[in-house]
Design a protein around this motif. Sequence first.
Motif, PDB file in Angstrom:
ATOM      1  N   THR A 227      57.452  35.062  32.761  1.00 65.06           N
ATOM      2  CA  THR A 227      57.778  36.134  31.845  1.00 65.06           C
ATOM      3  C   THR A 227      57.903  37.526  32.545  1.00 65.06           C
ATOM      4  N   GLY A 228      57.121  37.628  33.711  1.00 63.29           N
ATOM      5  CA  GLY A 228      56.988  38.842  34.138  1.00 63.29           C
ATOM      6  C   GLY A 228      56.073  39.557  33.621  1.00 63.29           C
ATOM      7  N   VAL A 229      55.240  39.305  33.093  1.00 58.65           N
ATOM      8  CA  VAL A 229      54.230  40.095  32.437  1.00 58.65           C
ATOM      9  C   VAL A 229      53.024  39.815  33.109  1.00 58.65           C
ATOM     10  N   PRO A 230      52.115  40.927  33.543  1.00 56.02           N
ATOM     11  CA  PRO A 230      50.785  40.823  33.876  1.00 56.02           C
ATOM     12  C   PRO A 230      49.731  40.065  33.759  1.00 56.02           C
ATOM     13  N   LEU A 231      48.964  39.395  34.485  1.00 51.77           N
ATOM     14  CA  LEU A 231      47.951  38.664  33.956  1.00 51.77           C
ATOM     15  C   LEU A 231      46.775  39.086  34.793  1.00 51.77           C
ATOM     16  N   PHE A 232      45.646  39.668  34.330  1.00 57.99           N
ATOM     17  CA  PHE A 232      44.276  39.952  35.097  1.00 57.99           C
ATOM     18  C   PHE A 232      43.371  39.132  34.596  1.00 57.99           C
ATOM     19  N   VAL A 233      42.171  39.062  35.573  1.00 60.68           N
ATOM     20  CA  VAL A 233      41.055  38.184  35.178  1.00 60.68           C
ATOM     21  C   VAL A 233      39.589  39.067  35.235  1.00 60.68           C
ATOM     22  N   ALA A 234      38.587  38.993  34.563  1.00 65.66           N
ATOM     23  CA  ALA A 234      37.623  39.837  34.649  1.00 65.66           C
ATOM     24  C   ALA A 234      36.601  39.567  35.578  1.00 65.66           C
ATOM     25  N   TYR A 235      37.047  39.297  36.746  1.00 58.30           N
ATOM     26  CA  TYR A 235      36.125  39.206  38.102  1.00 58.30           C
ATOM     27  C   TYR A 235      35.734  40.412  38.304  1.00 58.30           C
ATOM     28  N   TYR A 236      35.026  41.240  37.556  1.00 59.74           N
ATOM     29  CA  TYR A 236      34.757  42.943  38.029  1.00 59.74           C
ATOM     30  C   TYR A 236      33.870  43.109  39.323  1.00 59.74           C
ATOM     31  N   ARG A 237      33.277  41.921  39.593  1.00 61.59           N
ATOM     32  CA  ARG A 237      32.636  42.373  41.148  1.00 61.59           C
ATOM     33  C   ARG A 237      33.522  42.744  42.118  1.00 61.59           C
ATOM     34  N   ARG A 238      34.629  42.449  41.997  1.00 64.56           N
ATOM     35  CA  ARG A 238      35.527  43.113  42.897  1.00 64.56           C
ATOM     36  C   ARG A 238      35.590  44.470  43.170  1.00 64.56           C
ATOM     37  N   THR A 239      35.207  45.143  42.036  1.00 65.53           N
ATOM     38  CA  THR A 239      35.079  46.690  42.104  1.00 65.53           C
ATOM     39  C   THR A 239      33.978  47.405  41.838  1.00 65.53           C
ATOM     40  N   LEU A 240      32.669  46.614  41.424  1.00 64.24           N
ATOM     41  CA  LEU A 240      31.444  47.171  41.318  1.00 64.24           C
ATOM     42  C   LEU A 240      31.222  47.726  42.728  1.00 64.24           C
ATOM     43  N   PRO A 241      30.460  48.869  42.611  1.00 62.42           N
ATOM     44  CA  PRO A 241      29.902  49.579  43.873  1.00 62.42           C
ATOM     45  C   PRO A 241      29.029  48.702  44.793  1.00 62.42           C
ATOM     46  N   TYR A 242      28.108  47.950  44.178  1.00 60.06           N
ATOM     47  CA  TYR A 242      27.429  47.164  44.716  1.00 60.06           C
ATOM     48  C   TYR A 242      28.090  46.138  45.643  1.00 60.06           C
ATOM     49  N   PHE A 243      29.048  45.591  45.164  1.00 59.07           N
ATOM     50  CA  PHE A 243      29.924  44.256  46.136  1.00 59.07           C
ATOM     51  C   PHE A 243      31.021  45.170  46.704  1.00 59.07           C
ATOM     52  N   VAL A 244      31.479  46.363  46.428  1.00 55.98           N
ATOM     53  CA  VAL A 244      32.396  47.062  47.278  1.00 55.98           C
ATOM     54  C   VAL A 244      31.766  47.371  48.695  1.00 55.98           C
ATOM     55  N   LYS A 245      30.436  47.623  48.494  1.00 53.48           N
ATOM     56  CA  LYS A 245      29.587  48.005  49.788  1.00 53.48           C
ATOM     57  C   LYS A 245      29.361  46.826  50.455  1.00 53.48           C
ATOM     58  N   LEU A 246      29.108  45.709  50.009  1.00 56.47           N
ATOM     59  CA  LEU A 246      28.752  44.295  50.563  1.00 56.47           C
ATOM     60  C   LEU A 246      30.072  44.066  51.412  1.00 56.47           C
ATOM     61  N   LYS A 247      31.398  44.166  50.751  1.00 55.85           N
ATOM     62  CA  LYS A 247      32.443  43.934  51.414  1.00 55.85           C
ATOM     63  C   LYS A 247      32.645  44.858  52.553  1.00 55.85           C
ATOM     64  N   GLU A 248      32.431  45.930  52.310  1.00 52.31           N
ATOM     65  CA  GLU A 248      32.379  47.004  53.334  1.00 52.31           C
ATOM     66  C   GLU A 248      31.654  46.645  54.635  1.00 52.31           C
ATOM     67  N   LEU A 249      30.325  46.177  54.597  1.00 51.42           N
ATOM     68  CA  LEU A 249      29.557  45.630  55.584  1.00 51.42           C
ATOM     69  C   LEU A 249      30.231  44.587  56.345  1.00 51.42           C
ATOM     70  N   ILE A 250      30.657  43.660  55.514  1.00 51.39           N
ATOM     71  CA  ILE A 250      31.220  42.809  56.162  1.00 51.39           C
ATOM     72  C   ILE A 250      32.668  42.908  57.011  1.00 51.39           C
ATOM     73  N   ASP A 251      33.430  43.926  56.300  1.00 57.30           N
ATOM     74  CA  ASP A 251      34.410  44.167  57.017  1.00 57.30           C
ATOM     75  C   ASP A 251      34.037  45.142  58.488  1.00 57.30           C
ATOM     76  N   GLN A 252      33.073  45.825  58.287  1.00 50.68           N
ATOM     77  CA  GLN A 252      32.764  46.548  59.325  1.00 50.68           C
ATOM     78  C   GLN A 252      31.844  45.971  60.544  1.00 50.68           C
TER      79      GLN A 252
END
Length: 327
Positions: free
Chosen positions: A116-141
């Motif tokens: 349909t070309g209609v967007p679908l999103f899922v509530a995996y909100y840890r991807r944007t929570l500051p706690y997990f954003v920082k965790l990913k940053e530590l991994i990437d760095q």
Amino acid sequence: MQEIKWGIIGCGDVTEKKSGPAFNKIPHSELVAVMRRDGEKAADYARRHNVPKWYDDADLLLNDPEVNAIYIATPPGSHEDYTLKALRLGKPVYVEKPMARNAAECAEMVRVSHETGVPLFVAYYRRTLPYFVKLKELIDQKAIGDIRLVNITLHWPPYPEEVGENAQPRWRVDPEISGGGHFHDLASHQFDFLEYALGPIKTARGISRNQAGLYAADDVVMANFEFESGVVGSGSWCFTGSKRHRIDEAYLLGTLGKITFSFFEKFTITVETQDHTEVIDLPYPEHVQQPLIETIVAELRGEGTCPSTGQTGARANIIIDWITANG
């Protein structure tokens, strides 16, 4: 799409604080309608949250011409049905996690979104929570060098309503509704974030069993998994343990140190290297889904990109299906 006018299907507990109020706190976003099969509860929710309209029939909300985006917050057993209806009406969907009961249902949801070309999103909100954003940053760095392995431990006692003569377990441990038990509900968050931070998991195997017999779903799971990058992982989940030995802990072991963190109950990240230990405290925001919903609104308005889509969300179900295949 300039103004995002949301309708919620299933305005239950998860929407009271985690998500519902956030829709009205984001620029160009408004919650205009809610639905629950119990009309009195739907009306009560609408009154308390200042929502203009309420319904006790999902089809009425789906076909409301003012509603141009749908948030599905029902149990997983109805996610596929409501998602397909909304997508075919041309209305973008934000669906709760787990995305559906199994990988096959997720695949159909993704297929129709593409069709349909209609967007679908899922509530995996840890991807944007500051706690997990920082965790990913530590991994990437590479704060602890190259990651070698990850370990997850989640051991919780039974919920009060699951034990005793008058036990009435919730829908989360009814596989017909949820797809599994607490492992399906909680490990989906864990695997989604781990793939986001460490890349795709290529294999996963496990043992899932119902040991205590409190409900139909599995209550203990052991698993091993391997990422395409070569990082290996293991985990144990038990939901009928003792209160005294309740634990929610995970760690990443790297060539230069170790990061210890929690997926659910604690707000500290501990980074240990050869000569230094740092403790980072990052409490969750008032409405934990708000940062992710902000990215959805931005994408729908052509101003950004949401990191949690139907395609990424389906991955957690795939991994869980692999692990519980021999359950």
